[in-house]
Scaffold this motif. Structure first.
Motif, PDB file in Angstrom:
ATOM      1  N   PRO A   5       0.829  -1.196   0.000  1.00 51.97           N
ATOM      2  CA  PRO A   5       0.000   0.000   0.000  1.00 51.97           C
ATOM      3  C   PRO A   5       0.866   1.248   0.000  1.00 51.97           C
ATOM      4  CG  PRO A   5      -0.184  -1.173   2.094  1.00 51.97           C
ATOM      5  CD  PRO A   5       0.701  -1.973   1.212  1.00 51.97           C
ATOM      6  N   ASN A   9      -1.565   6.592   1.894  1.00 47.85           N
ATOM      7  CA  ASN A   9      -2.881   6.069   2.238  1.00 47.85           C
ATOM      8  C   ASN A   9      -2.912   5.440   3.620  1.00 47.85           C
ATOM      9  OD1 ASN A   9      -3.804   6.845  -0.213  1.00 47.85           O
ATOM     10  ND2 ASN A   9      -3.541   4.838  -1.170  1.00 47.85           N
ATOM     11  N   LEU A  10      -1.838   5.463   4.350  1.00 48.99           N
ATOM     12  CA  LEU A  10      -1.798   4.844   5.666  1.00 48.99           C
ATOM     13  C   LEU A  10      -1.708   5.907   6.742  1.00 48.99           C
ATOM     14  CD1 LEU A  10       0.648   1.883   5.046  1.00 48.99           C
ATOM     15  CD2 LEU A  10      -1.814   1.827   5.130  1.00 48.99           C
ATOM     16  N   THR A  18      -1.504   0.732  11.908  1.00 48.22           N
ATOM     17  CA  THR A  18      -1.776   1.622  10.787  1.00 48.22           C
ATOM     18  C   THR A  18      -3.236   1.506  10.398  1.00 48.22           C
ATOM     19  OG1 THR A  18      -1.146  -0.077   9.225  1.00 48.22           O
ATOM     20  CG2 THR A  18       0.572   1.497   9.877  1.00 48.22           C
ATOM     21  N   THR A  19      -3.821   2.625   9.955  1.00 46.04           N
ATOM     22  CA  THR A  19      -5.192   2.643   9.451  1.00 46.04           C
ATOM     23  C   THR A  19      -5.162   3.220   8.053  1.00 46.04           C
ATOM     24  OG1 THR A  19      -5.588   4.829  10.365  1.00 46.04           O
ATOM     25  CG2 THR A  19      -6.201   2.950  11.744  1.00 46.04           C
ATOM     26  N   GLN A  20      -6.206   2.981   7.311  1.00 45.35           N
ATOM     27  CA  GLN A  20      -6.269   3.508   5.952  1.00 45.35           C
ATOM     28  C   GLN A  20      -6.651   4.971   5.984  1.00 45.35           C
ATOM     29  OE1 GLN A  20      -8.982   0.967   3.854  1.00 45.35           O
ATOM     30  NE2 GLN A  20      -7.331  -0.381   3.181  1.00 45.35           N
ATOM     31  N   LYS A  26      -7.315   9.891   0.373  1.00 38.93           N
ATOM     32  CA  LYS A  26      -6.931   8.875  -0.604  1.00 38.93           C
ATOM     33  C   LYS A  26      -7.068   9.425  -2.016  1.00 38.93           C
ATOM     34  CE  LYS A  26      -7.976   4.197  -0.433  1.00 38.93           C
ATOM     35  NZ  LYS A  26      -8.945   3.085  -0.416  1.00 38.93           N
ATOM     36  N   HIS A  44     -12.548   5.364   4.626  1.00 37.46           N
ATOM     37  CA  HIS A  44     -11.923   4.761   3.448  1.00 37.46           C
ATOM     38  C   HIS A  44     -12.899   3.918   2.628  1.00 37.46           C
ATOM     39  CE1 HIS A  44     -11.740   1.404   6.262  1.00 37.46           C
ATOM     40  NE2 HIS A  44     -11.579   0.609   5.215  1.00 37.46           N
TER      41      HIS A  44
END
Length: 192
Positions: A5, A9-10, A18-20, A26, A44
Motif C-alpha cells: 500500500p 494512504n496509511l 496503521t489505518t487507511q 486517498k 476509506h
C-alpha cells in the motif's frame, strides 16, 4: 513481488498500528492527518460518496462549509451534502428538486383524496342524521298513537258522560247514531 500500500494512504493510530486514509485524502493522494476534517464523514470505504460530493461541491467548498460549524451542525451539514450529492449522481437532471417535486405531487394527491373522503364523511353524517330524525319522528308518531285515546275519551271526563247509548232501544232496533243527553240539543235517533 506483492503490491504494498502507498504510504500516503496509511495512518498511524494511537496504538501504533496503521489505518487507511479517509476517502478524501486517498483521492488527493496525501497523508490523512489525525485531525482531518473530512475523515469522520468519508471513511476509506465510502469512496463513491466522496466522489459524488467532490464532483458536486468540491473538497475546498465542503471544508469551508463545515469548518466553522458546531459539531451537531457539522453532522447535519455533512449528511445534507452527502445526500444531495448522492441524489444528484443518481438523477443528474433533477437531483433533489426531483424528490421535492414528487413529494409535492404526492401531497397534492393526498390533499385531494382527503377532501373527497371528508366530503363523503359529511354526506354519510347527513344521511345518518336524517335517518335518526326520521326514526325519532316515527317513534314520536307511534308514541302519540299509542298514548292517545279515542276522540270521545280525549274530550275530558265531563264530556265522556254525555255520550251514551239510549237505554230504551229494544232488540230488533238498529242504532245508527249516538245521541247527546244534553237538554239544549235536540237529539235524533234513526231507527229502521
Amino acid at each position: 513481488m506483492s503490491a504494498l500500500p502507498r504510504l500516503g494512504n496509511l495512518n498511524t493510530s494511537s496504538n501504533g498500528g496503521t489505518t487507511q486514509a479517509c476517502a478524501a485524502c486517498k483521492y488527493q493522494r496525501r497523508k490523512c492527518a489525525p485531525d482531518c476534517i473530512l475523515a469522520p464523514y468519508f471513511p476509506h470505504d465510502r469512496q463513491r460518496q466522496f466522489l459524488n460530493a467532490h464532483k458536486l461541491f468540491g473538497v475546498s467548498n465542503i471544508t469551508k462549509i463545515i469548518k466553522n460549524l458546531e459539531p451537531l451542525e457539522k453532522e447535519e451539514a455533512m449528511r445534507t451534502i452527502i445526500f444531495q450529492s448522492d441524489v444528484r449522481a443518481s438523477d443528474p437532471v433533477w437531483g433533489c428538486y426531483g424528490i421535492i417535486r414528487e413529494l409535492q405531487r404526492q401531497i397534492e394527491i393526498n390533499k385531494a383524496e382527503l377532501e373527497l373522503v371528508l366530503h363523503q364523511v359529511a354526506i354519510c353524517r347527513a344521511q345518518a342524521q336524517q335517518q335518526i330524525q326520521e326514526t325519532d319522528d316515527s317513534v314520536l308518531r307511534y308514541e302519540n298513537i299509542v298514548n292517545s285515546e279515542p276522540f270521545f275519551i280525549n274530550q275530558g271526563q265531563e264530556e265522556n258522560d254525555n255520550y251514551v247509548v239510549p237505554d230504551n232501544l229494544e232488540g230488533d232496533l238498529n242504532v245508527n247514531a249516538w245521541t247527546l243527553q244534553d237538554p239544549t240539543m235536540v237529539s235524533t235517533l234513526q231507527i229502521k
